[in-house]
Design a protein around this motif. Structure first.
Motif, PDB file in Angstrom:
ATOM      1  N   ARG A 151     -19.198   3.431  -8.259  1.00 52.69           N
ATOM      2  CA  ARG A 151     -19.258   2.749  -9.560  1.00 52.69           C
ATOM      3  C   ARG A 151     -18.793   3.675 -10.674  1.00 52.69           C
ATOM      4  O   ARG A 151     -18.103   3.246 -11.604  1.00 52.69           O
ATOM      5  CB  ARG A 151     -20.674   2.240  -9.824  1.00 52.69           C
ATOM      6  N   GLU A 152     -19.152   4.939 -10.588  1.00 53.21           N
ATOM      7  CA  GLU A 152     -18.681   5.897 -11.597  1.00 53.21           C
ATOM      8  C   GLU A 152     -17.170   6.053 -11.535  1.00 53.21           C
ATOM      9  O   GLU A 152     -16.487   6.084 -12.576  1.00 53.21           O
ATOM     10  CB  GLU A 152     -19.360   7.246 -11.381  1.00 53.21           C
ATOM     11  N   LEU A 153     -16.634   6.152 -10.328  1.00 57.16           N
ATOM     12  CA  LEU A 153     -15.179   6.279 -10.171  1.00 57.16           C
ATOM     13  C   LEU A 153     -14.468   5.026 -10.640  1.00 57.16           C
ATOM     14  O   LEU A 153     -13.369   5.086 -11.203  1.00 57.16           O
ATOM     15  CB  LEU A 153     -14.846   6.577  -8.699  1.00 57.16           C
ATOM     16  N   TYR A 154     -15.087   3.883 -10.429  1.00 56.17           N
ATOM     17  CA  TYR A 154     -14.505   2.608 -10.876  1.00 56.17           C
ATOM     18  C   TYR A 154     -14.410   2.566 -12.394  1.00 56.17           C
ATOM     19  O   TYR A 154     -13.409   2.099 -12.963  1.00 56.17           O
ATOM     20  CB  TYR A 154     -15.356   1.459 -10.360  1.00 56.17           C
ATOM     21  N   GLU A 155     -15.430   3.082 -13.065  1.00 56.25           N
ATOM     22  CA  GLU A 155     -15.416   3.112 -14.523  1.00 56.25           C
ATOM     23  C   GLU A 155     -14.238   3.941 -15.035  1.00 56.25           C
ATOM     24  O   GLU A 155     -13.588   3.578 -16.010  1.00 56.25           O
ATOM     25  CB  GLU A 155     -16.732   3.697 -15.051  1.00 56.25           C
ATOM     26  N   ASP A 156     -13.954   5.048 -14.356  1.00 54.06           N
ATOM     27  CA  ASP A 156     -12.898   5.953 -14.808  1.00 54.06           C
ATOM     28  C   ASP A 156     -11.506   5.542 -14.321  1.00 54.06           C
ATOM     29  O   ASP A 156     -10.519   5.698 -15.047  1.00 54.06           O
ATOM     30  CB  ASP A 156     -13.189   7.375 -14.327  1.00 54.06           C
ATOM     31  N   LEU A 157     -11.426   5.053 -13.092  1.00 56.42           N
ATOM     32  CA  LEU A 157     -10.122   4.849 -12.455  1.00 56.42           C
ATOM     33  C   LEU A 157      -9.776   3.387 -12.216  1.00 56.42           C
ATOM     34  O   LEU A 157      -8.621   3.072 -11.904  1.00 56.42           O
ATOM     35  CB  LEU A 157     -10.090   5.583 -11.105  1.00 56.42           C
ATOM     36  N   GLY A 158     -10.757   2.527 -12.333  1.00 53.26           N
ATOM     37  CA  GLY A 158     -10.569   1.139 -11.930  1.00 53.26           C
ATOM     38  C   GLY A 158      -9.451   0.421 -12.639  1.00 53.26           C
ATOM     39  O   GLY A 158      -8.663  -0.309 -12.020  1.00 53.26           O
ATOM     40  N   LYS A 159      -9.340   0.599 -13.944  1.00 50.08           N
ATOM     41  CA  LYS A 159      -8.335  -0.129 -14.723  1.00 50.08           C
ATOM     42  C   LYS A 159      -6.937   0.159 -14.220  1.00 50.08           C
ATOM     43  O   LYS A 159      -6.120  -0.755 -14.028  1.00 50.08           O
ATOM     44  CB  LYS A 159      -8.463   0.238 -16.204  1.00 50.08           C
ATOM     45  N   ASP A 160      -6.622   1.426 -14.007  1.00 52.57           N
ATOM     46  CA  ASP A 160      -5.280   1.796 -13.530  1.00 52.57           C
ATOM     47  C   ASP A 160      -5.027   1.303 -12.112  1.00 52.57           C
ATOM     48  O   ASP A 160      -3.926   0.851 -11.787  1.00 52.57           O
ATOM     49  CB  ASP A 160      -5.106   3.316 -13.592  1.00 52.57           C
ATOM     50  N   VAL A 161      -6.059   1.412 -11.266  1.00 47.59           N
ATOM     51  CA  VAL A 161      -5.895   0.975  -9.872  1.00 47.59           C
ATOM     52  C   VAL A 161      -5.630  -0.521  -9.810  1.00 47.59           C
ATOM     53  O   VAL A 161      -4.709  -0.985  -9.128  1.00 47.59           O
ATOM     54  CB  VAL A 161      -7.145   1.334  -9.038  1.00 47.59           C
ATOM     55  N   LEU A 162      -6.423  -1.308 -10.551  1.00 44.93           N
ATOM     56  CA  LEU A 162      -6.287  -2.767 -10.491  1.00 44.93           C
ATOM     57  C   LEU A 162      -4.982  -3.257 -11.103  1.00 44.93           C
ATOM     58  O   LEU A 162      -4.570  -4.391 -10.853  1.00 44.93           O
ATOM     59  CB  LEU A 162      -7.464  -3.437 -11.200  1.00 44.93           C
ATOM     60  N   ALA A 163      -4.327  -2.414 -11.872  1.00 47.61           N
ATOM     61  CA  ALA A 163      -3.044  -2.786 -12.471  1.00 47.61           C
ATOM     62  C   ALA A 163      -1.863  -2.325 -11.627  1.00 47.61           C
ATOM     63  O   ALA A 163      -0.708  -2.689 -11.920  1.00 47.61           O
ATOM     64  CB  ALA A 163      -2.934  -2.206 -13.880  1.00 47.61           C
ATOM     65  N   SER A 164      -2.131  -1.539 -10.594  1.00 45.49           N
ATOM     66  CA  SER A 164      -1.040  -0.976  -9.798  1.00 45.49           C
ATOM     67  C   SER A 164      -0.383  -2.040  -8.922  1.00 45.49           C
ATOM     68  O   SER A 164      -1.015  -3.012  -8.500  1.00 45.49           O
ATOM     69  CB  SER A 164      -1.568   0.157  -8.910  1.00 45.49           C
ATOM     70  N   GLU A 165       0.880  -1.843  -8.649  1.00 48.35           N
ATOM     71  CA  GLU A 165       1.647  -2.793  -7.848  1.00 48.35           C
ATOM     72  C   GLU A 165       1.106  -2.878  -6.421  1.00 48.35           C
ATOM     73  O   GLU A 165       1.027  -3.964  -5.826  1.00 48.35           O
ATOM     74  CB  GLU A 165       3.123  -2.374  -7.835  1.00 48.35           C
ATOM     75  N   ASP A 166       0.693  -1.740  -5.877  1.00 51.08           N
ATOM     76  CA  ASP A 166       0.195  -1.718  -4.505  1.00 51.08           C
ATOM     77  C   ASP A 166      -1.122  -2.496  -4.391  1.00 51.08           C
ATOM     78  O   ASP A 166      -1.330  -3.247  -3.438  1.00 51.08           O
ATOM     79  CB  ASP A 166      -0.017  -0.265  -4.064  1.00 51.08           C
ATOM     80  N   TYR A 167      -2.002  -2.317  -5.378  1.00 48.50           N
ATOM     81  CA  TYR A 167      -3.260  -3.071  -5.354  1.00 48.50           C
ATOM     82  C   TYR A 167      -2.995  -4.567  -5.475  1.00 48.50           C
ATOM     83  O   TYR A 167      -3.602  -5.375  -4.743  1.00 48.50           O
ATOM     84  CB  TYR A 167      -4.194  -2.633  -6.490  1.00 48.50           C
ATOM     85  N   LEU A 168      -2.109  -4.958  -6.390  1.00 48.48           N
ATOM     86  CA  LEU A 168      -1.834  -6.381  -6.592  1.00 48.48           C
ATOM     87  C   LEU A 168      -1.263  -7.010  -5.324  1.00 48.48           C
ATOM     88  O   LEU A 168      -1.569  -8.161  -4.995  1.00 48.48           O
ATOM     89  CB  LEU A 168      -0.873  -6.569  -7.767  1.00 48.48           C
ATOM     90  N   GLU A 169      -0.462  -6.258  -4.591  1.00 45.97           N
ATOM     91  CA  GLU A 169       0.062  -6.756  -3.317  1.00 45.97           C
ATOM     92  C   GLU A 169      -1.075  -6.970  -2.326  1.00 45.97           C
ATOM     93  O   GLU A 169      -1.134  -7.996  -1.623  1.00 45.97           O
ATOM     94  CB  GLU A 169       1.080  -5.762  -2.755  1.00 45.97           C
ATOM     95  N   PHE A 170      -2.000  -6.007  -2.268  1.00 44.03           N
ATOM     96  CA  PHE A 170      -3.169  -6.136  -1.396  1.00 44.03           C
ATOM     97  C   PHE A 170      -4.022  -7.334  -1.805  1.00 44.03           C
ATOM     98  O   PHE A 170      -4.434  -8.140  -0.972  1.00 44.03           O
ATOM     99  CB  PHE A 170      -3.996  -4.844  -1.468  1.00 44.03           C
TER     100      PHE A 170
END
Length: 911
Positions: A370-389
């Motif tokens: 949850r702590e990592l999600y707060e810091d990194l989540g926004k960028d990860v969820l916007a990434s092309e690789d995540y959106l493909e997944f």
């Protein structure tokens, strides 16, 4: 072959299928064109009987209707019993035709799914184990050819190719120094031949040619193949699908190691095995020449956030991966590494534990995520690789993430107790995900975690493939009653039922898994779409899988909701005993006597001893037959369970509860619901009940005859048809290698169905399927099987050795061939002898628990073998927490032991 040109005029197609049929059988053809039934088996075309060895059909397809990629087709057999069985594979294609062609004669051989060779066209062999053996060159297509030879040969070695030789000029007149080489295209070896100048009939044979040594290795076995003359019309092409080359096809053998992910131990893990640790296990497998790693289910089981969630077969989602297995450092990367620094001490403490502390590990991992999600989540969820997944998996990912959100919000996975969204509605889900609420952010946390789990398991799988190792997963037979799958589609399951297993030598009261059973009729309506999605997602990571309790596809042991013990169940579906049958067999059907618990003074004393009077006072009442009836408030096991759950824990209460369970199960027959007292099911292990014991011998004999008929005769064909309505569809949905866990009360039709479908069986030395044998001999294993000395549900070799010394003595003398008294403990040489028996078995796969492999070494084995057991089915709430007692890094350093194991594997022809 890519299609060169579409046929300009109507194309005449003649299909000749070489397949032996008997009276009452018929053959059909179906394909991807209206003239072939549009891939709908219900519209398949009946072929014409030529003789007992061949059938034929002629059709014509307009050139304008020719499919862009060609015409695909397959054959179907309609049995005497009306079963409609398709041949295996989807690789019969008509394409790449010469420009002048206006007719094609296809001479085919039925592809039986159970042929050994078909196993070698599954994912583990094609993508990993055999892929380097195949040439990379593309076939050269001559301008003119009249015949196309097609054959499969999966077990060629590197630099070997298939050749064809015969008595014609084009086939070299049997010249072995200049053979007609075939080219590899897809699964087929293909040869383009111009036989317009040759004479028919033509004898020919396939052989093996080594291109590097320029040496002919030899012909296939058996008689010459014969090609009869066709009308050599220059516009006619003859395609000969010759099936498999006639060669010894059971020579390939491999070895694997079985261990749950949570049991792995490495220096970098966090108190539990992680997906990242699989790579170290792969390194060890590569070092010792093991070709397969078998894992238990890796799906998310977080229902209560307690240790009871450690049971890996109670997944809250059939698709989601378990956050327990995530590697925090990989999620954090460099950007979030500072978040992990305060956890170093806790990580070290948890890593030093002998077993998994499920609750503590999960608590720290989820909090850190949850702590990592707060810091990194926004960028990860916007990434092309995540959106493909996300887009590829949203059919399960969206409902799973929302389910987890409400599970945590309402502190329970029992969705029927939620204040909102207790009934799944996809529109409500979409509203939540499109809103700007705090809930949306929380929901996508679970997507964030699943994405990272996907990356880490995929990375481990890719690493294994590069090292020549395949991964074998595990598909649980059931779904968790309070999980996401049941929330989303409760109509897919029989929620009022409980799945389990009948009694066996290890669990005399049977097993109650408490899973709902599958509503197969409903699943069949959409072509088993849920199963196909499940297989597709699983194939992202695994090359093979084990079907947990494959017998459940024939019939499932079903326990009523008011029962606790598995012994109260019966098989579903199942042909019941009609009340008329009792009369026909000389039995007066007394429902009260046979269907109600039989309780008299002697039964009460046998069951409760000194607690006998307390039972009379509190739980039973006298009846008119000189015996007793249970009071209404205690007449089901669930009522009894609920009563004692409210009482203090004591030995006396435990004895009373168990005894009352035994009284309730002391019956001979169960009434079939809805039959109005006309149909019945036998209680399993009837002869062990005191109710049966108090019957007169004549009635006992008559009931015994009906009992044997009910369990071992009347159901077999019925259960076979049930399995054939499901398993062929499921097998066609995946190219993973399928292994079935076929243990327990195995119907006679099970081996037949598994052989027919090419599903590997499971053979265990201490659990012979032949009731007349005490032990199964590894040398007798069928080729299409997995053989193992123990599974995760059993004690290891060493622990088993100490369980029953009389049986151990028999094994020592009869199986190991040793004289005298057996050693009390399982010494390393005994463990090694058992391993070697399995290595030299003819089975395709010999797979060992890691504990059994280490048991060969007096220095590496764990001190106490009782600490090595993963699960005990006799304990309904078992804590799954076994961990390796040494790290994978240390195991890799054991050069002497690893070399010894490698030599055993290589000498057994499994390396």
């Amino acid at each position: 072959m890519a299609l060169k040109t579409e046929p300009a005029i109507a194309m005449k197609l003649q299909f000749t299928l070489r397949f032996h049929t008997t009276f009452g059988e018929s053959l059909f053809i179906c394909g991807n064109h209206a003239a072939l039934g549009n891939d709908d088996p219900a519209q398949a075309l009946l072929m014409e009987y030529l003789d007992s060895e061949s059938w034929q059909i002629n059709i014509s397809i307009d050139g304008k209707e020719w499919a862009k990629d060609g015409i695909r087709y397959k054959y179907y057999l309609k049995s005497k019993e009306g079963e409609f069985i398709g041949e295996w594979g989807e690789d019969r294609m008509i394409s790449g035709l010469p420009k002048q062609t206006n007719s094609v004669h296809l001479i085919d051989i039925w592809n039986h799914a159970g042929e050994y060779e078909n196993a070698f066209f599954t994912a583990p062999f094609q993508n990993v184990l055999l892929k380097d053996n195949y040439p990379k060159t593309k076939p050269k297509v001559p301008k003119k050819y009249t015949h196309l030879f097609k054959v499969k040969a999966p077990l060629l070695q590197k630099n070997e190719v298939v050749c064809v030789m015969g008595n014609g000029e084009a086939l070299g007149n049997w010249a072995e120094d200049k053979p007609f080489e075939l080219c590899k295209e897809g699964d087929w070896w293909i040869g383009y031949a111009d036989l317009s100048s040759d004479h028919f009939p033509m004898a020919y044979k396939y052989g093996i040619y080594h291109t590097k040594d320029k040496a002919f290795r030899g012909y296939e076995s058996g008689d010459n193949r014969i090609l009869h003359g066709d009308n050599l019309d220059p516009q006619r092409l003859t395609v000969i699908h010759d099936g498999f080359i006639h060669a010894v096809n059971n020579t390939w053998k491999g070895t694997g190691v079985a261990i749950p992910v949570f049991s792995l131990r490495s220096r970098n893990s966090f108190g539990v095995g992680e997906f990242a640790d699989i790579k170290l296990l792969v390194d060890w497998a590569k070092e010792t020449r093991l070709k397969l790693i078998q894992l238990l289910p890796v799906n998310d089981t977080i229902a209560t956030n307690t240790w009871t969630d450690s049971y890996p077969y109670a997944a809250i989602s059939a698709f989601a991966l378990h956050p327990l297995y995530i590697n925090l450092a990989a999620v954090a990367g460099k950007a979030g590494a500072a978040k992990l620094t305060p956890l170093k001490k806790k990580q070290q403490q948890l890593n030093e534990l002998a077993e998994v502390d499920y609750e503590e590990v999960l608590r720290f991992k989820l909090a850190t995520l949850r702590e990592l999600y707060e810091d990194l989540g926004k960028d990860v969820l916007a990434s092309e690789d995540y959106l493909e997944f996300y887009n590829a998996n949203q059919h399960w990912l969206k409902p799973y993430a929302v389910f987890c959100h409400f599970r945590d919000k309402y502190k329970t996975s029992h969705f029927e107790e939620w204040k909102t969204h207790s009934v799944y509605n996809p529109k409500d889900i979409d509203k939540l995900l499109s809103s700007k609420s705090a809930a949306k952010k929380d929901i996508f946390f679970y997507c964030f975690v699943q994405y990272h789990l996907h990356l880490q398991l995929k990375e481990a799988a890719d690493y294994a493939h590069k090292k020549g190792v395949v991964l074998k997963g595990d598909i649980a037979i059931g779904i968790y009653r309070y999980g996401c799958d049941a929330w989303v589609a409760p109509e897919m399951y029989n929620m009022e039922a409980q799945a389990g297993a009948p009694p066996d030598d290890f669990t005399p009261i049977g097993q109650n898994w408490e899973f709902p059973t599958y509503n197969w009729k409903r699943m069949q309506q959409d072509g088993f779409a849920w199963w196909k999605q499940r297989f597709e997602q699983m194939s992202n990571y695994f090359d093979a899988f084990r079907i947990d309790h494959i017998l459940g596809f024939f019939r499932i042991w079903t326990i009523p909701a008011n029962a606790v013990q598995g012994i109260m169940g019966h098989f579903v579906p199942c042909l019941p005993v009609h009340y008329v049958e009792f009369g026909e067999n000389g039995i007066w059907l007394d429902e009260q006597r046979y269907c109600q618990p039989f309780i008299n003074e002697e039964v009460l004393w046998e069951t409760f001893q000194q607690l006998n009077n307390k039972v009379k006072e509190s739980f039973v009442v006298p009846n008119d037959h000189g015996g007793f009836d249970l009071k209404p408030e205690f007449d089901t096991q669930r009522k009894v369970q609920a009563y004692f759950a409210s009482k203090e824990t004591s030995e006396e209460n435990a004895a009373l509860e168990k005894g009352l369970f035994d009284l309730i199960s002391n019956v001979i027959l169960f009434k079939q619901e809805g039959s109005r007292g006309t149909e019945f099911h036998f209680r399993i292990s009837m002869e062990k009940t005191s109710s049966f014991r108090f019957l007169i011998p004549h009635v006992q004999d008559k009931l015994r005859e009906l009992y044997i008929n009910y369990f071992y005769r009347r159901q077999d064909d019925f259960w076979k048809k049930e399995a054939m309505q499901k398993l062929p569809h499921l097998k066609e949905a995946t190219n993973m290698l399928i292994c079935g866990e076929d243990l327990g009360m195995v119907p006679h039709s099970v081996p037949e169905v598994m052989n027919q479908l090419g599903i590997l069986s499971l053979e265990i030395q201490r659990m012979p399927k032949d009731p007349m044998k005490e032990f199964f001999i590894p040398a007798d294993a069928p080729y299409l099987s997995v053989i193992t000395p123990s599974t995760h549900d059993m004690s290891t070799i060493r622990a088993w050795w100490e369980e029953n010394h009389e049986r151990t003595q028999h094994f020592y003398n009869q199986v190991l061939g040793q004289w005298g008294a057996a050693p009390y403990f399982c010494e390393p040489w005994i463990n090694r002898a058992v391993i070697l028996q399995h290595l030299y078995s003819p089975a395709m796969w010999s797979i060992f628990q890691l504990q059994d492999i280490l048991g060969m070494s007096d220095t590496l084995r764990r001190e106490n073998p009782q600490d090595e057991r993963i699960n005990n089915p006799a304990i309904s709430k078992h804590y799954w927490r076994y961990r390796m007692h040494m790290s994978l890094e240390d195991l890799l350093k054991e050069k002497e032991f690893n070399a010894e194991l490698r030599d055993y594997v290589l000498h057994a022809g499994r390396g």
